[in-house]
Write a protein that holds these residues in place. Structure first.
Motif, PDB file in Angstrom:
ATOM      1  N   MET A 194       0.838  -1.206   0.000  1.00 33.33           N
ATOM      2  CA  MET A 194       0.000   0.000   0.000  1.00 33.33           C
ATOM      3  C   MET A 194       0.871   1.254   0.000  1.00 33.33           C
ATOM      4  O   MET A 194       0.644   2.193  -0.776  1.00 33.33           O
ATOM      5  CB  MET A 194      -0.912   0.011   1.233  1.00 33.33           C
ATOM      6  N   TRP A 224       2.587   1.768  -3.387  1.00 33.82           N
ATOM      7  CA  TRP A 224       1.724   2.343  -4.420  1.00 33.82           C
ATOM      8  C   TRP A 224       1.340   3.782  -4.113  1.00 33.82           C
ATOM      9  O   TRP A 224       1.115   4.579  -5.025  1.00 33.82           O
ATOM     10  CB  TRP A 224       0.475   1.474  -4.616  1.00 33.82           C
ATOM     11  N   PHE A 252      -3.394  -0.162  -5.619  1.00 33.72           N
ATOM     12  CA  PHE A 252      -3.443   0.191  -4.196  1.00 33.72           C
ATOM     13  C   PHE A 252      -4.630  -0.487  -3.528  1.00 33.72           C
ATOM     14  O   PHE A 252      -4.515  -1.030  -2.424  1.00 33.72           O
ATOM     15  CB  PHE A 252      -3.544   1.701  -4.046  1.00 33.72           C
TER      16      PHE A 252
END
Length: 610
Positions: free
Chosen positions: A216, A219, A243
């Motif tokens: 996460m 991204w 994401f």
């Protein structure tokens, strides 16, 4: 569990270990106070039901005789006041203990944040080449916090609850061994069954949650960092979906862990309430008088309602520890690898870093070879060259020729596998800090903070220590004076994230001004003008030319127009310097260089016309 405890012990510093031991002692005394307050219930109920028992119970008898109480009602009042006083003292002590525990937790966590960030900053350049910056950011900002909340805090809290269980359990065994041992057997069996059922799953969920949280963050950095390309190419959905996938998986494993962490409360509560109801029923069947076993039953009832949350918390904390173990494992290796306590040679290098190295004559590389870790190909092969002080030289060649790697060795970021980097005849070796004090680096993408021009040029210098005279000289030499004059706030203008409010040419000039403010003897420009238009490139090149003679300059470039003015050009192929000379000499004798000149349509006539 033991392996994890050893890892925590390795990560903690000596002062933290001492505070942890003191906290355990405080928690032990707290558990004794908890047991004492619960144990007071038995004589209190007994005196209330049978006031004359105050003179029969050894504990109350001692108090009555010491204080000199004759009347039974006064004995009952004394027991109530004593119970209230002890509970008050216990709670004040426990509040102090919780405050100490909170200070320990946050002091230790902030200390670990600072230590790990400094370790990453102090790590050598190859470490950063191999690691993704998103992973390092995640470890400092998230993984350490998860380690504390998912492992250290549950471990401390579990110790607290275990101490309470042990102290109260000892007290209950003294009162009635059979009932106590039976209850312990049932609760222990319940806890073990729960832990064995979910132990492996919690460990797997913790690892997966950590992996997808890092993705996460990756991204986020890539999506927001490359927003221009994403907008132009219309890749918003691609970045958003990438994401979202990791976010959903991260949430799923976190939800699994949350559900499992709530289960012990309901499981333990069911077992305890069932046991109490069964006990009441058996007492009702076997006792002639309900008042006889009532004190013991009251004691066990109060103990059960105090220990029931403890038992469920212990089970929950065991799950948290298993889940949070992945975070501990993730940062443990970095602490182990980067902690100076585990690197005796680092302490020696840091001592030597305070030394001073002179640069009066030349830079020399002698038979330098280098290979990146994990590869089987030499990027540099037996490279030798000399750069006299005050001269401008260039490293040119096709992509993959080894130009940037060679520049990184000169910058002291990489250490040769064989051969030496020498300054005025003295080998630099592995202690590169004294040499780096002479260097200024202007890369293709100059790093700019979201701060003022002043702060970016005097990078790393506290505002109150910035020398305005040196700053103005650096601005003038970098040909930034006119651009700054057109800015409403001048040197106090905010440049935005990564200098987004400046043009490409202005960002490069800030990089040059930064190197000049630091009074660097050597300027290394690594593709510093490759992303600029011809007019801006020409202006930057002229700014560099004006420094010719006063600074030693190394230029790494694909565009040969930027190296036309250099005193010496080194032509590289496949990790070797295959030829050298002036621009005109190389053009006349080297076919590969001549072909590069032809493709780029660079004039070989008088330098001033370029």
């Amino acid at each position: 569990m033991l392996k994890s405890l050893k890892k925590i012990w390795v990560i903690f510093e000596a002062s933290t270990k001492r505070r942890a031991f003191l906290l355990l002692v405080l928690m032990l005394f707290g558990s004794v106070a908890e047991a004492g307050s619960i144990g007071l219930i038995f004589p209190l109920i007994e005196v209330v039901l049978q006031p004359e028992a105050a003179k029969e119970n050894p504990f109350t008898k001692y108090l009555v005789e010491t204080i000199g109480i004759d009347q039974n009602d006064h004995a009952v009042a004394m027991m109530f006041f004593l119970a209230f006083g002890l509970f008050l003292i216990k709670n004040v002590y426990l509040l102090y203990m919780e405050n100490f525990k909170g200070q320990f937790i946050w002091d230790t966590l902030s200390g670990l944040w600072i230590r790990l960030y400094r370790y990453y900053l102090d790590a050598d350049y190859p470490f950063h080449v191999k690691r993704n910056s998103s992973t390092l950011v995640n470890h400092v900002t998230v993984t350490l916090r998860n380690m504390f909340y998912g492992f250290v805090m549950p471990l401390l809290n579990m110790c607290t609850e275990l101490f309470v269980l042990l102290a109260v359990g000892v007290m209950l065994i003294i009162v009635d061994p059979l009932i106590t041992l039976s209850a312990v057997a049932v609760l222990t069996s319940t806890t073990v069954i729960y832990y064995l059922a979910f132990r492996r799953r919690l460990g797997h969920w913790g690892e997966e949650q950590l992996i997808h949280h890092e993705r996460m963050l990756l991204w986020l950095n890539q999506g927001l960092g490359g927003i221009k390309e994403i907008k132009v190419l219309g890749r918003e959905a691609y970045a958003g979906d990438s994401f979202a996938e990791s976010a959903r998986i991260n949430a799923m494993y976190s939800q699994h862990q949350l559900l499992v962490s709530q289960m012990p409360r309901y499981l333990i509560e069911t077992v305890v309430i069932g046991g109490l109801l069964l006990g009441i029923y058996l007492i009702f069947l076997t006792s002639d008088s309900i008042s006889d076993p009532l004190p013991i039953f009251g004691l066990f009832g109060v103990a059960a309602f105090r220990l029931m949350p403890s038992a469920s918390r212990i089970t929950t904390y065991a799950g948290h520890i298993r889940f949070g173990g992945a975070s501990l494992d993730a940062v443990y290796e970095d602490f182990l690898q980067l902690d100076p306590r585990n690197q005796p040679e680092l302490a020696a290098r840091q001592e030597q870093s305070a030394q001073f190295i002179t640069f009066e004559k030349k830079i020399a590389l002698r038979n330098v070879s280098f290979r990146y870790s994990g590869t089987n190909r030499d990027v540099l092969k037996d490279v030798s060259l000399q750069i006299p002080k005050g001269k401008a030289v260039a490293l040119v060649g096709t992509s993959g020729a080894g130009k940037t790697t060679l520049a990184d060795i000169i910058l002291g970021l990489l250490v040769p596998d064989s051969g030496t980097l020498e300054i005025d005849g003295h080998p630099v070796g592995t202690v590169t800090r004294p040499w780096q004090r002479h260097i200024g680096c202007i890369p293709q993408e100059v790093f700019l903070m979201d701060n003022t021009l002043r702060a970016n040029i005097a990078f790393g210098v506290p505002p109150q220590e910035i020398n305005e005279t040196h700053l103005q000289i650096a601005v003038s030499q970098a040909q930034l004076t006119e651009a700054i004059a057109q800015m409403p706030e001048g040197l106090n203008t905010m440049v935005g994230e990564r200098g987004i409010r400046l043009s490409g040419g202005q960002r490069q000039r800030v990089g040059i001004a930064r190197a000049l403010y630091a009074n660097a003897d050597l300027l290394v420009m690594d593709e510093a003008t490759s992303a600029l238009d011809s007019e801006t490139e020409h202006a930057i090149t002229k700014a560099i030319e004006n420094l010719h003679g006063s600074k030693t300059i190394i230029i790494i470039a694909h565009r040969l127009s930027t190296v036309r003015h250099c005193d010496r050009i080194y032509f590289m192929q496949d990790g070797r310097i295959v030829d050298e000379g002036t621009f005109e000499e190389l053009h006349d004798k080297n076919k590969a260089f001549c072909e590069m000149v032809r493709k780029m349509d660079v004039s070989v006539k008088d330098r001033e016309k370029v």
